[in-house]
Design a protein around this motif. Structure first.
Motif, PDB file in Angstrom:
ATOM      1  N   PHE A 241     -65.747  15.283  -9.688  1.00 35.88           N
ATOM      2  CA  PHE A 241     -64.726  15.610 -10.663  1.00 35.88           C
ATOM      3  C   PHE A 241     -63.893  16.593 -10.088  1.00 35.88           C
ATOM      4  O   PHE A 241     -62.679  16.556  -9.546  1.00 35.88           O
ATOM      5  CB  PHE A 241     -64.974  16.415 -12.459  1.00 35.88           C
ATOM      6  CG  PHE A 241     -64.034  17.002 -12.706  1.00 35.88           C
ATOM      7  CD1 PHE A 241     -63.070  15.169 -13.399  1.00 35.88           C
ATOM      8  CD2 PHE A 241     -63.209  17.563 -12.720  1.00 35.88           C
ATOM      9  CE1 PHE A 241     -61.966  15.969 -13.874  1.00 35.88           C
ATOM     10  CE2 PHE A 241     -61.758  17.689 -14.114  1.00 35.88           C
ATOM     11  CZ  PHE A 241     -61.864  17.364 -14.564  1.00 35.88           C
ATOM     12  N   VAL A 242     -63.900  17.916  -9.086  1.00 34.79           N
ATOM     13  CA  VAL A 242     -63.132  18.477  -8.869  1.00 34.79           C
ATOM     14  C   VAL A 242     -63.427  18.142  -7.271  1.00 34.79           C
ATOM     15  O   VAL A 242     -62.090  18.089  -7.165  1.00 34.79           O
ATOM     16  CB  VAL A 242     -64.309  19.662  -8.431  1.00 34.79           C
ATOM     17  CG1 VAL A 242     -63.518  20.852  -7.307  1.00 34.79           C
ATOM     18  CG2 VAL A 242     -64.410  20.852  -9.771  1.00 34.79           C
ATOM     19  N   LEU A 243     -63.752  16.889  -6.609  1.00 31.48           N
ATOM     20  CA  LEU A 243     -64.294  15.864  -5.823  1.00 31.48           C
ATOM     21  C   LEU A 243     -62.054  14.908  -5.394  1.00 31.48           C
ATOM     22  O   LEU A 243     -61.625  15.009  -5.020  1.00 31.48           O
ATOM     23  CB  LEU A 243     -64.729  15.409  -5.220  1.00 31.48           C
ATOM     24  CG  LEU A 243     -66.086  16.786  -4.007  1.00 31.48           C
ATOM     25  CD1 LEU A 243     -66.470  16.070  -4.050  1.00 31.48           C
ATOM     26  CD2 LEU A 243     -65.026  17.273  -2.891  1.00 31.48           C
ATOM     27  N   ALA A 244     -62.776  14.541  -6.957  1.00 30.48           N
ATOM     28  CA  ALA A 244     -62.032  13.567  -7.791  1.00 30.48           C
ATOM     29  C   ALA A 244     -60.432  13.862  -8.009  1.00 30.48           C
ATOM     30  O   ALA A 244     -58.999  13.694  -7.548  1.00 30.48           O
ATOM     31  CB  ALA A 244     -62.051  12.437  -8.589  1.00 30.48           C
TER      32      ALA A 244
ATOM     33  N   VAL B 147     -63.215   5.994  -6.274  1.00 32.32           N
ATOM     34  CA  VAL B 147     -64.729   5.543  -5.983  1.00 32.32           C
ATOM     35  C   VAL B 147     -65.134   6.614  -7.426  1.00 32.32           C
ATOM     36  O   VAL B 147     -66.369   6.977  -7.083  1.00 32.32           O
ATOM     37  CB  VAL B 147     -65.065   5.114  -4.663  1.00 32.32           C
ATOM     38  CG1 VAL B 147     -66.424   5.642  -4.555  1.00 32.32           C
ATOM     39  CG2 VAL B 147     -64.288   4.187  -4.300  1.00 32.32           C
ATOM     40  N   LEU B 148     -65.091   8.260  -6.733  1.00 29.56           N
ATOM     41  CA  LEU B 148     -65.252   9.038  -7.623  1.00 29.56           C
ATOM     42  C   LEU B 148     -65.298   8.934  -9.188  1.00 29.56           C
ATOM     43  O   LEU B 148     -66.867   9.199  -9.317  1.00 29.56           O
ATOM     44  CB  LEU B 148     -64.729  10.777  -6.603  1.00 29.56           C
ATOM     45  CG  LEU B 148     -65.472  10.917  -5.427  1.00 29.56           C
ATOM     46  CD1 LEU B 148     -64.485  12.291  -5.038  1.00 29.56           C
ATOM     47  CD2 LEU B 148     -66.131  11.681  -5.751  1.00 29.56           C
ATOM     48  N   VAL B 149     -64.458   8.692  -9.589  1.00 33.20           N
ATOM     49  CA  VAL B 149     -64.421   8.783 -10.817  1.00 33.20           C
ATOM     50  C   VAL B 149     -65.424   7.161 -11.399  1.00 33.20           C
ATOM     51  O   VAL B 149     -66.056   7.042 -12.574  1.00 33.20           O
ATOM     52  CB  VAL B 149     -62.755   8.373 -11.192  1.00 33.20           C
ATOM     53  CG1 VAL B 149     -63.158   7.570 -12.441  1.00 33.20           C
ATOM     54  CG2 VAL B 149     -61.686   9.173 -10.769  1.00 33.20           C
ATOM     55  N   PHE B 150     -65.465   6.440 -10.469  1.00 28.94           N
ATOM     56  CA  PHE B 150     -66.095   5.009 -10.938  1.00 28.94           C
ATOM     57  C   PHE B 150     -67.437   5.706 -10.901  1.00 28.94           C
ATOM     58  O   PHE B 150     -68.907   5.693 -11.383  1.00 28.94           O
ATOM     59  CB  PHE B 150     -66.439   3.797 -10.099  1.00 28.94           C
ATOM     60  CG  PHE B 150     -66.690   2.708  -9.641  1.00 28.94           C
ATOM     61  CD1 PHE B 150     -67.095   2.123 -11.354  1.00 28.94           C
ATOM     62  CD2 PHE B 150     -68.053   2.847  -9.422  1.00 28.94           C
ATOM     63  CE1 PHE B 150     -67.684   1.023 -11.259  1.00 28.94           C
ATOM     64  CE2 PHE B 150     -69.100   2.154  -9.172  1.00 28.94           C
ATOM     65  CZ  PHE B 150     -69.254   0.810 -10.365  1.00 28.94           C
TER      66      PHE B 150
END
Length: 181
Positions: free
Chosen positions: A126-129, A145-148
């Protein structure tokens, strides 16, 4: 003479006992076989992310996302994911032993370990997204992609916990009853 009435023994329900149960894993195999497959799959996932502890780039390279924010942020994110992955490997081995040797306590340890691992990964992704969506202007695809991956991680962990909990509860039931198989 007065008779004393004893109250029936109340069974203290654990939090995990309130989860839904299933009778098979993936609609095709028994709970024990499914739990062994879950243990092997979780161990492989843990091994994929574990190299991040030694500062060698494992499956995920965080350089493109956090390059503007210094090496310390990058190293701490990689270390966090790496340590959580090592913990996942350990609890996966405990799950394998618990499923094969009928030890419900080891299965419950895996369940809580999987929840901790999933929470850590969801927080880090989440932090990276957020960095991808709001700080860097050219990595919306990586953020999506991170959220997915966050959604997949939560759903997969929930299913794994339901399957392993079903095996744990059935083992506890069989050990508490006088049923001979």
């Amino acid at each position: 003479m007065m008779k004393t009435v004893t109250k029936p023994r109340q069974i203290k329900m654990k939090y995990m006992d309130r989860l839904p149960t299933v009778i098979s894993c993936c609609f095709c195999c028994f709970l024990r076989a499914g739990t062994v497959m879950i243990a092997v799959f979780s161990f492989i996932i843990g091994v994929l992310f574990a190299p991040n502890v030694s500062h060698t780039h494992g499956f995920w390279d965080l350089n493109p996302v956090l390059s503007n924010y210094g090496i310390m942020t990058e190293m701490s994110a990689q270390m966090t994911i790496g340590i959580a992955s090592i913990m996942l490997c350990i609890v996966s081995v405990l799950l394998l032993v618990g499923a094969c040797c009928n030890i419900p306590v080891l299965i419950e340890i895996y369940q809580w370990g999987a929840i901790m691992y999933s929470s850590t990964v969801v927080l880090m992704f989440f932090v990276l997204a957020v960095f991808c969506f709001f700080v860097h202007t050219n990595c919306y695809v990586a953020g999506a992609v991170l959220v997915f991956l966050i959604v997949c991680d939560v759903l997969l962990t929930a299913y794994f916990i339901i399957v392993t909990n079903s095996l744990r509860m059935s083992l506890q039931f069989l050990s508490s009853s006088d049923i001979v198989i």
